[in-house]
Motif scaffolding. Structure first.
Motif, PDB file in Angstrom:
ATOM      1  N   GLY A 182      48.901  56.450  39.469  1.00 57.85           N
ATOM      2  CA  GLY A 182      50.155  55.705  39.527  1.00 57.85           C
ATOM      3  C   GLY A 182      49.908  54.214  39.587  1.00 57.85           C
ATOM      4  N   THR A 183      50.991  53.463  39.679  1.00 57.46           N
ATOM      5  CA  THR A 183      50.909  52.005  39.679  1.00 57.46           C
ATOM      6  C   THR A 183      51.853  51.415  40.712  1.00 57.46           C
ATOM      7  N   VAL A 184      51.580  50.161  41.061  1.00 56.80           N
ATOM      8  CA  VAL A 184      52.471  49.337  41.864  1.00 56.80           C
ATOM      9  C   VAL A 184      52.486  47.975  41.187  1.00 56.80           C
ATOM     10  N   ALA A 185      53.692  47.450  40.929  1.00 57.99           N
ATOM     11  CA  ALA A 185      53.793  46.200  40.172  1.00 57.99           C
ATOM     12  C   ALA A 185      54.465  45.098  40.973  1.00 57.99           C
ATOM     13  N   GLY A 186      53.932  43.902  40.789  1.00 55.44           N
ATOM     14  CA  GLY A 186      54.572  42.693  41.278  1.00 55.44           C
ATOM     15  C   GLY A 186      55.108  41.951  40.076  1.00 55.44           C
ATOM     16  N   ALA A 187      55.223  40.645  40.180  1.00 57.77           N
ATOM     17  CA  ALA A 187      55.747  39.839  39.069  1.00 57.77           C
ATOM     18  C   ALA A 187      54.714  39.672  37.965  1.00 57.77           C
ATOM     19  N   ASP A 188      53.459  39.409  38.367  1.00 52.85           N
ATOM     20  CA  ASP A 188      52.411  39.189  37.370  1.00 52.85           C
ATOM     21  C   ASP A 188      51.110  39.905  37.712  1.00 52.85           C
ATOM     22  N   THR A 189      51.209  40.894  38.604  1.00 51.11           N
ATOM     23  CA  THR A 189      50.034  41.652  39.021  1.00 51.11           C
ATOM     24  C   THR A 189      50.380  43.137  39.039  1.00 51.11           C
ATOM     25  N   LEU A 190      49.502  43.918  38.445  1.00 50.62           N
ATOM     26  CA  LEU A 190      49.701  45.361  38.389  1.00 50.62           C
ATOM     27  C   LEU A 190      48.525  46.049  39.070  1.00 50.62           C
ATOM     28  N   LEU A 191      48.814  46.833  40.080  1.00 46.30           N
ATOM     29  CA  LEU A 191      47.804  47.625  40.768  1.00 46.30           C
ATOM     30  C   LEU A 191      47.824  49.018  40.153  1.00 46.30           C
ATOM     31  N   VAL A 192      46.697  49.425  39.584  1.00 52.02           N
ATOM     32  CA  VAL A 192      46.569  50.741  38.958  1.00 52.02           C
ATOM     33  C   VAL A 192      45.676  51.580  39.864  1.00 52.02           C
ATOM     34  N   ILE A 193      46.218  52.652  40.383  1.00 51.86           N
ATOM     35  CA  ILE A 193      45.476  53.530  41.291  1.00 51.86           C
ATOM     36  C   ILE A 193      44.907  54.676  40.470  1.00 51.86           C
ATOM     37  N   CYS A 194      43.598  54.734  40.443  1.00 58.14           N
ATOM     38  CA  CYS A 194      42.897  55.728  39.621  1.00 58.14           C
ATOM     39  C   CYS A 194      42.535  56.959  40.440  1.00 58.14           C
TER      40      CYS A 194
ATOM     41  N   LYS B  33      45.934  44.073  25.255  1.00 55.26           N
ATOM     42  CA  LYS B  33      46.672  43.018  24.547  1.00 55.26           C
ATOM     43  C   LYS B  33      47.690  42.318  25.446  1.00 55.26           C
ATOM     44  N   HIS B  34      47.959  42.900  26.622  1.00 53.53           N
ATOM     45  CA  HIS B  34      48.999  42.360  27.483  1.00 53.53           C
ATOM     46  C   HIS B  34      48.500  41.859  28.837  1.00 53.53           C
ATOM     47  N   ILE B  35      47.208  41.983  29.087  1.00 51.33           N
ATOM     48  CA  ILE B  35      46.704  41.518  30.382  1.00 51.33           C
ATOM     49  C   ILE B  35      45.789  40.312  30.195  1.00 51.33           C
ATOM     50  N   GLN B  36      45.692  39.527  31.252  1.00 51.50           N
ATOM     51  CA  GLN B  36      44.834  38.348  31.231  1.00 51.50           C
ATOM     52  C   GLN B  36      43.477  38.621  31.870  1.00 51.50           C
ATOM     53  N   SER B  37      43.480  39.517  32.870  1.00 48.41           N
ATOM     54  CA  SER B  37      42.217  39.835  33.533  1.00 48.41           C
ATOM     55  C   SER B  37      42.319  41.199  34.200  1.00 48.41           C
ATOM     56  N   VAL B  38      41.146  41.743  34.506  1.00 51.36           N
ATOM     57  CA  VAL B  38      41.068  43.022  35.202  1.00 51.36           C
ATOM     58  C   VAL B  38      39.961  42.925  36.247  1.00 51.36           C
ATOM     59  N   ALA B  39      40.209  43.486  37.425  1.00 49.15           N
ATOM     60  CA  ALA B  39      39.205  43.540  38.489  1.00 49.15           C
ATOM     61  C   ALA B  39      39.311  44.910  39.151  1.00 49.15           C
ATOM     62  N   ARG B  40      38.176  45.398  39.647  1.00 49.44           N
ATOM     63  CA  ARG B  40      38.161  46.728  40.267  1.00 49.44           C
ATOM     64  C   ARG B  40      37.796  46.623  41.731  1.00 49.44           C
ATOM     65  N   ALA B  41      38.469  47.430  42.553  1.00 48.37           N
ATOM     66  CA  ALA B  41      38.146  47.584  43.968  1.00 48.37           C
ATOM     67  C   ALA B  41      38.137  49.083  44.248  1.00 48.37           C
ATOM     68  N   GLU B  42      36.938  49.629  44.389  1.00 44.12           N
ATOM     69  CA  GLU B  42      36.775  51.070  44.625  1.00 44.12           C
ATOM     70  C   GLU B  42      37.464  51.872  43.514  1.00 44.12           C
ATOM     71  N   PHE B  43      38.575  52.560  43.835  1.00 46.08           N
ATOM     72  CA  PHE B  43      39.253  53.417  42.860  1.00 46.08           C
ATOM     73  C   PHE B  43      40.531  52.783  42.309  1.00 46.08           C
ATOM     74  N   SER B  44      40.685  51.475  42.503  1.00 43.50           N
ATOM     75  CA  SER B  44      41.876  50.775  42.034  1.00 43.50           C
ATOM     76  C   SER B  44      41.511  49.639  41.091  1.00 43.50           C
ATOM     77  N   LEU B  45      42.432  49.328  40.188  1.00 40.81           N
ATOM     78  CA  LEU B  45      42.264  48.205  39.272  1.00 40.81           C
ATOM     79  C   LEU B  45      43.403  47.224  39.510  1.00 40.81           C
ATOM     80  N   VAL B  46      43.093  45.953  39.452  1.00 40.62           N
ATOM     81  CA  VAL B  46      44.102  44.908  39.558  1.00 40.62           C
ATOM     82  C   VAL B  46      44.148  44.204  38.208  1.00 40.62           C
ATOM     83  N   LEU B  47      45.298  44.310  37.549  1.00 42.00           N
ATOM     84  CA  LEU B  47      45.490  43.695  36.242  1.00 42.00           C
ATOM     85  C   LEU B  47      46.442  42.511  36.395  1.00 42.00           C
ATOM     86  N   HIS B  48      46.056  41.365  35.860  1.00 40.03           N
ATOM     87  CA  HIS B  48      46.919  40.184  35.892  1.00 40.03           C
ATOM     88  C   HIS B  48      47.582  40.021  34.533  1.00 40.03           C
TER      89      HIS B  48
END
Length: 146
Positions: free
Chosen positions: A116-128, A78-93
């Motif tokens: 864990g996660t790493v956040a910018g202003a409008d991008t969230l990196l989710v490490i799986c 409900k809070h993200i605009q898009s999701v993309a995957r790179a190997e074991f990580s997800l990038v949520l906008h």
């Protein structure tokens, strides 16, 4: 009044009541003699790590670490605009300024597939945990976003 004291008062209000708007929080603060601008209050809520949840058709603020009762996938979708995957990580906008709040929610949620996660202003990196976990979560998010 020190900012830390104001933050504690806001946290206590959020725990005691289901407040759904910044105006409601501002009104409660004013009733006890604390006057803040909307800009200051907005910054306070961001710094505290408040986020909104929807339950039983009502939206209200909760502390990020109290979102364990909420389904993480539904909440994120409900809070993200898009999701993309790179190997074991997800990038949520997200919308501008929302990524760090969502990071607090994800980091405070007991989801064993996420390290864990790493956040910018409008991008969230989710490490799986691994590629399989990232693929599962990506699929669940995409299904929930439809």
């Amino acid at each position: 009044m020190k900012k830390s004291k104001r933050h504690q008062i806001i946290k206590d209000m959020i725990k005691a009541e289901k407040l759904g708007t910044q105006k409601e929080i501002q009104d409660r603060l004013e009733k006890i003699g604390i006057f803040v601008t909307q800009t200051t209050l907005s910054r306070d809520l961001r710094e505290i790590g408040l986020t909104k949840v929807k339950k039983d058709e009502k939206s209200y603020y909760v502390l990020a670490f109290e979102t364990e009762e909420v389904n993480l996938i539904e909440f994120l979708s409900k809070h993200i605009q898009s999701v993309a995957r790179a190997e074991f990580s997800l990038v949520l906008h997200t919308d501008l300024g929302e990524a760090s709040i969502l990071a607090n929610v994800v980091d405070g949620h007991p989801e064993g597939r996420i390290l864990g996660t790493v956040a910018g202003a409008d991008t969230l990196l989710v490490i799986c945990r691994d590629q399989e976990a990232a693929s599962e979560i990506e699929g669940e998010l995409l299904s929930a976003m439809d």
